[in-house]
Motif scaffolding. Structure first.
Motif, PDB file in Angstrom:
ATOM      1  N   TYR A 125       0.785  -1.253  -0.033  1.00  0.00           N
ATOM      2  CA  TYR A 125      -0.155  -0.094  -0.010  1.00  0.00           C
ATOM      3  C   TYR A 125       0.751   1.252  -0.016  1.00  0.00           C
ATOM      4  N   THR A 126       0.091   2.358  -0.366  1.00  0.00           N
ATOM      5  CA  THR A 126       0.691   3.707  -0.183  1.00  0.00           C
ATOM      6  C   THR A 126       0.558   4.323   1.102  1.00  0.00           C
ATOM      7  N   ALA A 127       1.308   4.883   1.874  1.00  0.00           N
ATOM      8  CA  ALA A 127       1.047   5.588   3.164  1.00  0.00           C
ATOM      9  C   ALA A 127       1.723   7.121   3.153  1.00  0.00           C
ATOM     10  N   VAL A 128       1.309   7.390   3.989  1.00  0.00           N
ATOM     11  CA  VAL A 128       2.187   8.977   4.387  1.00  0.00           C
ATOM     12  C   VAL A 128       2.353   8.768   5.918  1.00  0.00           C
ATOM     13  N   GLU A 131       4.737  12.920   7.187  1.00  0.00           N
ATOM     14  CA  GLU A 131       4.506  13.968   6.120  1.00  0.00           C
ATOM     15  C   GLU A 131       5.436  13.441   4.807  1.00  0.00           C
ATOM     16  N   THR A 132       5.563  12.309   4.701  1.00  0.00           N
ATOM     17  CA  THR A 132       6.635  11.702   3.617  1.00  0.00           C
ATOM     18  C   THR A 132       5.711  10.433   3.027  1.00  0.00           C
ATOM     19  N   PHE A 133       5.669  10.412   1.615  1.00  0.00           N
ATOM     20  CA  PHE A 133       4.999   9.125   0.899  1.00  0.00           C
ATOM     21  C   PHE A 133       5.956   8.063   0.950  1.00  0.00           C
ATOM     22  N   GLY A 134       5.351   6.794   0.976  1.00  0.00           N
ATOM     23  CA  GLY A 134       6.006   5.703   0.855  1.00  0.00           C
ATOM     24  C   GLY A 134       5.190   4.612   0.311  1.00  0.00           C
ATOM     25  N   GLY A 142      -2.504  -8.328   9.919  1.00  0.00           N
ATOM     26  CA  GLY A 142      -2.303  -7.542  11.170  1.00  0.00           C
ATOM     27  C   GLY A 142      -0.973  -7.540  11.494  1.00  0.00           C
ATOM     28  N   GLY A 143      -0.260  -6.483  11.817  1.00  0.00           N
ATOM     29  CA  GLY A 143       1.335  -6.712  12.611  1.00  0.00           C
ATOM     30  C   GLY A 143       1.612  -5.361  12.176  1.00  0.00           C
ATOM     31  N   ALA A 144       3.247  -5.464  12.170  1.00  0.00           N
ATOM     32  CA  ALA A 144       3.960  -4.033  12.184  1.00  0.00           C
ATOM     33  C   ALA A 144       4.003  -4.030  10.452  1.00  0.00           C
ATOM     34  N   GLU A 145       3.810  -2.833  10.092  1.00  0.00           N
ATOM     35  CA  GLU A 145       4.249  -2.304   8.822  1.00  0.00           C
ATOM     36  C   GLU A 145       5.873  -2.049   8.460  1.00  0.00           C
ATOM     37  N   ARG A 146       5.917  -2.416   7.359  1.00  0.00           N
ATOM     38  CA  ARG A 146       7.445  -2.358   6.790  1.00  0.00           C
ATOM     39  C   ARG A 146       7.509  -1.281   5.456  1.00  0.00           C
ATOM     40  N   ARG A 147       8.223  -0.230   5.667  1.00  0.00           N
ATOM     41  CA  ARG A 147       8.433   0.602   4.529  1.00  0.00           C
ATOM     42  C   ARG A 147       9.271  -0.235   3.466  1.00  0.00           C
ATOM     43  N   VAL A 148       9.012  -0.181   2.218  1.00  0.00           N
ATOM     44  CA  VAL A 148       9.718  -0.936   1.147  1.00  0.00           C
ATOM     45  C   VAL A 148      10.527   0.432   0.533  1.00  0.00           C
ATOM     46  N   ILE A 149      10.028   1.519   0.086  1.00  0.00           N
ATOM     47  CA  ILE A 149      10.642   2.618  -0.614  1.00  0.00           C
ATOM     48  C   ILE A 149       9.900   3.890  -0.102  1.00  0.00           C
ATOM     49  N   GLY A 150      10.590   4.902   0.047  1.00  0.00           N
ATOM     50  CA  GLY A 150       9.792   6.277  -0.048  1.00  0.00           C
ATOM     51  C   GLY A 150      10.909   7.346  -0.095  1.00  0.00           C
ATOM     52  N   GLY A 151      10.489   8.491   0.210  1.00  0.00           N
ATOM     53  CA  GLY A 151      11.238   9.720   0.217  1.00  0.00           C
ATOM     54  C   GLY A 151      10.414  11.063  -0.036  1.00  0.00           C
ATOM     55  N   GLY A 187      13.255  -3.523  -0.932  1.00  0.00           N
ATOM     56  CA  GLY A 187      13.675  -2.226  -0.894  1.00  0.00           C
ATOM     57  C   GLY A 187      14.830  -1.987  -1.960  1.00  0.00           C
ATOM     58  N   SER A 188      15.502  -2.965  -2.503  1.00  0.00           N
ATOM     59  CA  SER A 188      16.580  -2.773  -3.028  1.00  0.00           C
ATOM     60  C   SER A 188      16.592  -2.724  -4.506  1.00  0.00           C
ATOM     61  N   ASP A 189      17.293  -1.986  -5.188  1.00  0.00           N
ATOM     62  CA  ASP A 189      17.343  -2.301  -6.643  1.00  0.00           C
ATOM     63  C   ASP A 189      16.320  -1.536  -7.438  1.00  0.00           C
TER      64      ASP A 189
END
Length: 286
Positions: A125-128, A131-134, A142-151, A187-189
């Protein structure tokens, strides 16, 4: 706003109108049984029977402010939806595919669902956050979310290849017009997959792993607005020269979520019409 739910056939190049509606329908995807579609309209979710063209509302419990980010799990057991009734901002829930009591999955908001992993175990999913998109992942139960990529740029529209090896998304990374990118689930490559001045959104890899269909706006478009002259384009899964399949009046709501038929030969989209226009299935542009 009149809506035309349509199916494009890759083998024939034909576009077939499934439903001509006087109401605004959005974000179609295919039910796992292949016999029906799922669409959003006025905060509710509906099943569209391909044989009868009848709409049947799906029970989503107390959720009645659904946006156009929804879709069935690959195993056909569940449905992911995004709704803001409880939190005032988009939040992701999972419920039985046929409808029923929803379970809240994301504790942090806003969160907009876009894809399931092929094993139905995780949501993408997309999330903010701060104040940063990722682009994020979270277990489907359910559980802990993990950011794949953002900036600092916009990151949106993630979808995953059927082998689970790449997450496609759109972004203005590098201060470029919104282009399609892909990244490994860890999140690589990160790799840019479309280039040029057009503004590209919502990439969807086909179930056979051959193509990616996406929504392309004219140069200079900001965001993914409704009511624009847009194109539905196709590129090979490894990248290459895009092919324009359909030119239409659309944008937001046309191709937001995974849209392919299970056989990978067809995809569904929504065309919109100005008041003076009639619903007509046009020949695709090639």
């Amino acid at each position: 706003m009149r809506s035309s739910v349509e199916i494009y056939d890759l083998e024939t190049g034909d576009t077939k109108v499934v439903l001509d509606s006087p109401n605004m329908l959005e974000a179609p995807n295919w039910a796992r049984d292949g016999a029906g579609l799922i669409v959003n309209g006025e905060g509710r979710l509906y099943r569209l029977d391909l044989r009868t063209a009848e709409l049947t509302q799906i029970d989503t419990g107390p959720l009645h402010k659904l946006n156009n980010d929804h879709g069935p799990s690959p195993d056909g057991a569940f449905m992911a939806v995004s709704d803001k009734v409880e939190t005032g901002k988009a939040c992701i829930y999972v419920l039985p595919a046929a409808g029923g009591t929803p379970t809240r999955i994301t504790q942090n908001v806003p969160s907009w669902w876009h894809a399931w992993t092929p094993d139905s175990a995780n949501l993408i999913y997309t999330a903010v956050r701060d104040e940063t998109f990722g682009i994020y992942m979270i277990p489907a139960d359910g559980g802990a979310e993990r950011r794949v990529i953002g900036g600092p740029h916009h990151y949106d529209g993630p979808d995953i290849t059927p082998d689970g090896q790449w997450i496609w998304f759109n972004s203005e990374r590098g201060d470029l017009p919104s282009s399609l990118w892909r990244v490994r689930p860890d999140g690589s490559d990160p790799q840019q997959m479309t280039h040029g001045a057009r503004v590209d959104w919502f990439p969807h890899p086909s179930p056979d792993g051959q193509h990616v269909v996406y929504l392309s706006y004219p140069e200079g478009t900001e965001g993914h607005p409704f009511g624009r002259e847009v194109e539905l384009r196709l590129i090979p899964i490894e990248g290459g020269e895009p092919k324009t399949l359909v030119r239409l009046f659309g944008g937001q709501g046309t191709l937001n979520v995974p849209c392919w038929a299970p056989d990978g030969r067809r995809f569904v989209f929504v065309r919109y019409f100005r008041e003076s226009e009639a619903v007509v299935a046009t020949e695709p542009s090639v």
